[in-house]
Design an enzyme around this catalytic site. Structure first.
Site, PDB file in Angstrom:
ATOM      1  N   GLU A 176       0.861  -1.173   0.000  1.00 14.42           N
ATOM      2  CA  GLU A 176       0.000   0.000   0.000  1.00 14.42           C
ATOM      3  C   GLU A 176       0.896   1.221   0.000  1.00 14.42           C
ATOM      4  OE1 GLU A 176      -2.217   2.448   2.951  1.00 14.42           O
ATOM      5  OE2 GLU A 176      -3.720   0.885   2.580  1.00 14.42           O
ATOM      6  N   CYS A 208      -2.530   7.817   4.176  1.00 11.51           N
ATOM      7  CA  CYS A 208      -2.392   7.442   2.769  1.00 11.51           C
ATOM      8  C   CYS A 208      -3.651   7.728   1.966  1.00 11.51           C
ATOM      9  CB  CYS A 208      -2.013   5.971   2.659  1.00 11.51           C
ATOM     10  SG  CYS A 208      -3.122   4.855   3.542  1.00 11.51           S
TER      11      CYS A 208
END
Length: 519
Positions: free
Chosen positions: A256, A290
C-alpha cells in the site's frame, strides 16, 4: 484544555515493551514525541543476526500454529478484540505519544484494529474453507480447494498509523496460519509492541510474532531475503524497490503506497456537509494518511460558496497536542514532514497560487505543527499539483462538467482513494468512473476504511494487493486443489476406444449445455 502531561508512559512500562524486541547488540536509538519534541524511549537496534534468529524462531512456531484448529485461532482473534477495547487508554496514549495525532483520530486506530479481530474471528472458517469446487465429471470427480499458509510473512509498517498498520495486516497473516517477522517504523515502535503483548494475552504463541528494530535500509533487505511473503505500507519509491527484490526470489508482496487522492463536489451537493466532510477527509491525522484527500474539484456553480465556507470552517478548527477529545487536528510527526509542507506551500505561492486558508507553522501548539492549509489557482508547475504532500494541504480546482472533473481526478499516477459528494443517485454513477481502489460517496475515506469486509488497496502506482475482506486474508495463503477421481480415469475406461469415448463426451457436453441452467 487537558495538558499534554496526561499522555505519559512509565519508564518501567517502556522497559517491558522494549524487551519484546529481538536485539542482542549494544546499539540503541532514542525516539521523541511530536507533542513536545521530548525524548520518549531508548530503543534497542537489531543486528542482521537478530533478524535471522527471528526467522528461525518464527518458522518453528509457524509449523505448530499451522496445525492449530481454526476454532482456536477464532477464539484468540475474538479475545484480542475484547482486550483492545478494554486496554484502549494505554493504546490511545501510545498512539498520540508517538504520532502526535488528535485523541479522536487515535481512537480510529483502536476501533479499526478491534473490528479487524472481530471480522476475521467470525469469518475465519468460512473464508479459509476447505471449499468444494466443480469437478471434471459430476459425481465422478471430487474437488476440494484448500488455503495453505505461506509460512513466515515479513511485515514492514509505517509511523503514521502505528497501531492500525502495525496490526491489521499481520493479524490477517497469523489468522491464515502464518508467523510474522515485523519491523515497525523506528519512530513508533512502542505502540506496535503494546498490541503484540495483547496478542500474547489473547492466546497467540509468543514466538509466532517476532519484532526486530532498525532502519529499513539496514535490516529491511534481510527481511525480504528470508520471508515467504512481504507486506509493506509506505512510499511508492520504496515499494518499487521492495517489489523488485521480491521478484528476484519469486515471492509475493502486497504494497500500500502513495496517493494524491481527489474529491469531487458535484452540482447539487450540500455545501455545508461537503465542507464538514472535507475537514475530516483532508485533515484527519494532520493529513498524514495514505487515503487523505489532497485535491478537491468543485463545480463552478458552487465553487465560491464552497471555498468561502471551507475557509470559515477552518478558522474554527480546534488545534491541540494533548488528550482533549474535542481537538480536531493534531501535529505533524517530525521536522521532515513540516519541511515538506512548508516547501510545497512556498513553492505553490511562488508559482502563482493563492492562499485561501492557513499557510503557517505553529510552534506555539507543538514543535512541528502546521495549520490546515487550502490553496487555489495552483498551476501544474507547482510541486503540490501532482506530488503527494502527506500533510494538511489541499488544493481547490473549479470545473464545468462532471466529465471534466472525472478526467482531472484520474489525471495522476496514483489511484488509492477518492471521494464524491452530491446527490446519492448521481454520485453513485460517478464513483466507479474514478480509477481508485476505494471511492467513498458523501464521506472522505472512513466508510471504506472502516468497513472491514470491503477490500482496500491501490490502483496504478498506489500499490498492489488488498487488505481487509476475504482478499486481505487469502493473500497470505497458497491455493491448493485436491481431486479425488472415482469409477473411471478422466481419460475414460480402458475398455472403451478413445474415439468412442470422445464422441460420448461430446454428446454429453452438448446435452449438459442445453438442459442445465446458466450459472
Amino acid at each position: 484544555m487537558p495538558d499534554v502531561a496526561q499522555i505519559t508512559v512509565a519508564p518501567a512500562r517502556i522497559a517491558e515493551l522494549t524487551a519484546l524486541i529481538r536485539a542482542t547488540g549494544t546499539e540503541t536509538r532514542t525516539t521523541v514525541t511530536p507533542l513536545t519534541g521530548a525524548d520518549v524511549a531508548t530503543i534497542p537496534v537489531s543486528t542482521e543476526q537478530d533478524v535471522l534468529d527471528a526467522f528461525e524462531a518464527a518458522r518453528v512456531a509457524q509449523r505448530g500454529w499451522a496445525r492449530t484448529p481454526l476454532r482456536r485461532r477464532t477464539k484468540a482473534l475474538l479475545k484480542l478484540h475484547d482486550l483492545i477495547l478494554t486496554h484502549q487508554r494505554e493504546l490511545l496514549d501510545l498512539v498520540q505519544l508517538e504520532s502526535g495525532k488528535a485523541r479522536s483520530h487515535a481512537f480510529d486506530e483502536v476501533l479499526h484494529t478491534a473490528l479487524t479481530g472481530r471480522y476475521y474471528g467470525r469469518r475465519l472458517s468460512r473464508i479459509l474453507g476447505p471449499h468444494r469446487r466443480a469437478g471434471a465429471y459430476p459425481l465422478i470427480t471430487g474437488i476440494r480447494q484448500y488455503h495453505q499458509p505461506k509460512g513466515v510473512v515479513g511485515l514492514i509498517s509505517p509511523w503514521n498509523y502505528p497501531l492500525s498498520m502495525a496490526l491489521v495486516d499481520g493479524l490477517a497473516a497469523v489468522a491464515a496460519g502464518n508467523a510474522v517477522v515485523h519491523k515497525p517504523d523506528s519512530q513508533a515502535p512502542l505502540t506496535a509492541l503494546a498490541i503484540i503483548e495483547l496478542m500474547h494475552r489473547a492466546g497467540f504463541p509468543r514466538d509466532l510474532w517476532q519484532v526486530v528494530s532498525g532502519a529499513g535500509s539496514v535490516i529491511g533487505s534481510t527481511i525480504i531475503d528470508h520471508a515467504d511473503y512481504i507486506c509493506f505500507t509506505g512510499s511508492t519509491a520504496t515499494g518499487k524497490r521492495i517489489a523488485a527484490q521480491c521478484s528476484e526470489r519469486l515471492i509475493g508482496c502486497s504494497l500500500e503506497l502513495g496517493g494524491k487522492n481527489p474529491m469531487v463536489v458535484l452540482p447539487g451537493a450540500d455545501v455545508e456537509k461537503a465542507v464538514e466532510g472535507t475537514v475530516n477527509a483532508a485533515f484527519s491525522s494532520a493529513g498524514q494518511l495514505c487515503v487523505s484527500i489532497e485535491r478537491i474539484y468543485v463545480h463552478d456553480s458552487i465553487y465560491e460558496q464552497y471555498r468561502d465556507a471551507l475557509a470559515e470552517r477552518l478558522a474554527r478548527v480546534s488545534y491541540g497536542a494533548n488528550a482533549d477529545w474535542e481537538v480536531e487536528m493534531g501535529t505533524l510527526v517530525s521536522p521532515a514532514q513540516l519541511a515538506t509542507i512548508e516547501k510545497h506551500v512556498a513553492d505553490a505561492l511562488d508559482h502563482g497560487a493563492s492562499l485561501v486558508s492557513g499557510g503557517r507553522a505553529r510552534p506555539d501548539i507543538a514543535p512541528w505543527f502546521h495549520e490546515p492549509t487550502v490553496l487555489e489557482n495552483v498551476p501544474e508547475s507547482a510541486l503540490c499539483f501532482a506530488e503527494e504532500t502527506f500533510g494538511p494541504l489541499v488544493s481547490l480546482y473549479p470545473y464545468r462538467s462532471v466529465g471534466e472533473a472525472v478526467a482531472m481526478a484520474n489525471d495522476t499516477v496514483y489511484g488509492l482513494n477518492a471521494s464524491v459528494w452530491g446527490p446519492v443517485k448521481q454520485a453513485r454513477k460517478v464513483a466507479p468512473k474514478i480509477k481508485a481502489g476505494t471511492v467513498n460517496v458523501n464521506e472522505g475515506f472512513a466508510a471504506t476504511f472502516g468497513s472491514i469486509g470491503a477490500p482496500m488497496g491501490g490502483m496504478k502506482e498506489s500499490g498492489t494487493g488488498r487488505r481487509q475482506g476475504a482478499e486481505g486474508l487469502l493473500r497470505f495463503t497458497e491455493v491448493q486443489s485436491v481431486a479425488v477421481q472415482r469409477v473411471m480415469p478422466v481419460g475414460g475406461p480402458a475398455a472403451v476406444p478413445k474415439r468412442t469415448f470422445a464422441a460420448a463426451i461430446t454428446v454429453g457436453l452438448l446435452l449438459l449445455r442445453r438442459f442445465t441452467r446458466k450459472a
